[in-house]
Design an enzyme around this catalytic site. Sequence first.
Site, PDB file in Angstrom:
ATOM      1  N   LYS A  49     -52.105  10.138 -66.205  1.00 32.14           N
ATOM      2  CA  LYS A  49     -50.674  10.420 -66.090  1.00 32.14           C
ATOM      3  C   LYS A  49     -50.405  11.893 -65.863  1.00 32.14           C
ATOM      4  O   LYS A  49     -49.403  12.257 -65.246  1.00 32.14           O
ATOM      5  CB  LYS A  49     -49.925   9.904 -67.316  1.00 32.14           C
ATOM      6  CG  LYS A  49     -50.132   8.434 -67.612  1.00 32.14           C
ATOM      7  CD  LYS A  49     -50.036   7.581 -66.370  1.00 32.14           C
ATOM      8  CE  LYS A  49     -50.246   6.100 -66.595  1.00 32.14           C
ATOM      9  NZ  LYS A  49     -51.448   5.715 -67.318  1.00 32.14           N
ATOM     10  N   TYR A 266     -53.382  -8.459 -71.800  1.00 33.63           N
ATOM     11  CA  TYR A 266     -53.228  -6.998 -71.795  1.00 33.63           C
ATOM     12  C   TYR A 266     -53.582  -6.464 -73.191  1.00 33.63           C
ATOM     13  O   TYR A 266     -53.123  -6.992 -74.202  1.00 33.63           O
ATOM     14  CB  TYR A 266     -51.784  -6.588 -71.453  1.00 33.63           C
ATOM     15  CG  TYR A 266     -51.575  -5.095 -71.670  1.00 33.63           C
ATOM     16  CD1 TYR A 266     -51.918  -4.184 -70.684  1.00 33.63           C
ATOM     17  CD2 TYR A 266     -51.109  -4.607 -72.898  1.00 33.63           C
ATOM     18  CE1 TYR A 266     -51.806  -2.813 -70.906  1.00 33.63           C
ATOM     19  CE2 TYR A 266     -50.996  -3.236 -73.126  1.00 33.63           C
ATOM     20  CZ  TYR A 266     -51.345  -2.350 -72.123  1.00 33.63           C
ATOM     21  OH  TYR A 266     -51.247  -1.004 -72.353  1.00 33.63           O
ATOM     22  N   TYR A 292     -58.219  -0.377 -70.894  1.00 32.47           N
ATOM     23  CA  TYR A 292     -58.292  -0.070 -69.457  1.00 32.47           C
ATOM     24  C   TYR A 292     -59.726   0.172 -68.964  1.00 32.47           C
ATOM     25  O   TYR A 292     -60.303  -0.631 -68.229  1.00 32.47           O
ATOM     26  CB  TYR A 292     -57.443   1.163 -69.136  1.00 32.47           C
ATOM     27  CG  TYR A 292     -55.983   1.030 -69.474  1.00 32.47           C
ATOM     28  CD1 TYR A 292     -55.138   0.270 -68.672  1.00 32.47           C
ATOM     29  CD2 TYR A 292     -55.436   1.654 -70.585  1.00 32.47           C
ATOM     30  CE1 TYR A 292     -53.785   0.151 -68.967  1.00 32.47           C
ATOM     31  CE2 TYR A 292     -54.088   1.538 -70.887  1.00 32.47           C
ATOM     32  CZ  TYR A 292     -53.265   0.782 -70.080  1.00 32.47           C
ATOM     33  OH  TYR A 292     -51.942   0.666 -70.376  1.00 32.47           O
TER      34      TYR A 292
HETATM   35  N1  PLP Z   1     -56.457   3.701 -67.361  1.00 33.49           N
HETATM   36  C1  PLP Z   1     -55.798   4.281 -68.383  1.00 33.49           C
HETATM   37  C2  PLP Z   1     -56.587   4.986 -69.424  1.00 33.49           C
HETATM   38  C3  PLP Z   1     -54.397   4.210 -68.464  1.00 33.49           C
HETATM   39  O1  PLP Z   1     -53.751   4.797 -69.473  1.00 33.49           O
HETATM   40  C4  PLP Z   1     -53.699   3.499 -67.451  1.00 33.49           C
HETATM   41  C5  PLP Z   1     -52.230   3.374 -67.568  1.00 33.49           C
HETATM   42  O2  PLP Z   1     -51.601   2.354 -67.432  1.00 33.49           O
HETATM   43  C6  PLP Z   1     -54.430   2.907 -66.395  1.00 33.49           C
HETATM   44  C7  PLP Z   1     -55.801   3.031 -66.401  1.00 33.49           C
HETATM   45  C8  PLP Z   1     -53.788   2.150 -65.279  1.00 33.49           C
HETATM   46  O3  PLP Z   1     -53.131   2.995 -64.389  1.00 33.49           O
HETATM   47  P1  PLP Z   1     -51.790   2.518 -63.668  1.00 33.49           P
HETATM   48  O4  PLP Z   1     -50.839   2.138 -64.759  1.00 33.49           O
HETATM   49  O5  PLP Z   1     -51.344   3.669 -62.862  1.00 33.49           O
HETATM   50  O6  PLP Z   1     -52.110   1.323 -62.846  1.00 33.49           O
END
Ligand code: PLP
Length: 334
Positions: A49, A266, A292
């Site tokens: 971010k 999720y 993630y």
């Molecule tokens: N990886 C991490 C550590 C994240 O915090 C996020 C956030 O959602 C993502 C991947 C996924 O990225 P995006 O939301 O831009 O698809």
Amino acid sequence: ELEKRFPRVTLGYFPSPLQPLKRLSKELGIELWAKRDDVSSGLAYGGNKVRKLEWLAADALEQGCDTLVSIGNVQSNHTRQVAAVAAVLGLKCRLVQEEWTHWDDPNYHRVGNILLSRLMGAQTLLEGEGYSTEVKETWERALEQVRREGGKPYAIPAGASDHPLGGLGYANFADELAQQERERDLFFDTVVTATCTGSTQGGMVVGFKAQDRPRRLIGIDTAANAEMTRAAVTKIARATAEMIELAKPILDEDVVIDPRFAGPDYGLPDEETIAAIRLAAQSEAMLTDPVYEGKSLAGLIAMARSGEIAPGSRVLYVHLGGAPALDAYSKAFE
Ligand code: PLP
């Protein structure tokens, strides 16, 4: 080049490191590198971010806003990074922390990301539930509340994604990567990234499309709703392409989303996620999280082992952060 056309404030240390993962490469029979966006900022552990917010923060300052207002899960990395950006820019911060997942651990609401956001002075509002890419009423209410109190809010959607400037950071990432490849005289034909709210992959789709040499970009869905993720990535990629006046159209097939590694839901890991997290920690001291990066890594490992990623391929794993959530998930490693 994008920098010349859109204002940006510096919040990270870019280019982020490009690191060969030698022990993991040997284990998987491929040439694996990581692009470490997880260590690309001094702002409270950073993450993907920060790269996106460099462009939104410039807009917020230009508009004279005094409060950043955003939304995410209780253990959102995104909201923690918004809190960090607000702190260093001297802005106030209000965060709607929703319950996107039910992780049964009493520390979940106290440690990790939410602790850090509170420490950095953000006001955290624990309300709302369920992940979706829809605009949330809870977020609208928080914005309205700031206005009523006489403040000037800047609205940052979940993941800094569904925002006109949301895709710029990762479109620019593609240029940054190409520069590093030129310097090292190598090329990644396969790139693996986690994907959820969409502007990380959406930005990359645009940035890579602008390059002459095609590559395979695989988004590993972490929302456990691959169609919602696909719609988000495609929408952001097309809007970003239009904004930067990309000469080529974004095709449906440019957006590759793999639904197989999202786990039960999720924010909930499965055994493959946990095994991937342990393998990266034990072979590279590279920390990944159960929400993630553990999932995107599990996908990469499975594809290398099955031959879907051919032996000997040069592969880039994009590490987007997330390790600050690990403490909230201690139970998953017992
Ligand atoms: N990886 C991490 C550590 C994240 O915090 C996020 C956030 O959602 C993502 C991947 C996924 O990225 P995006 O939301 O831009 O698809």
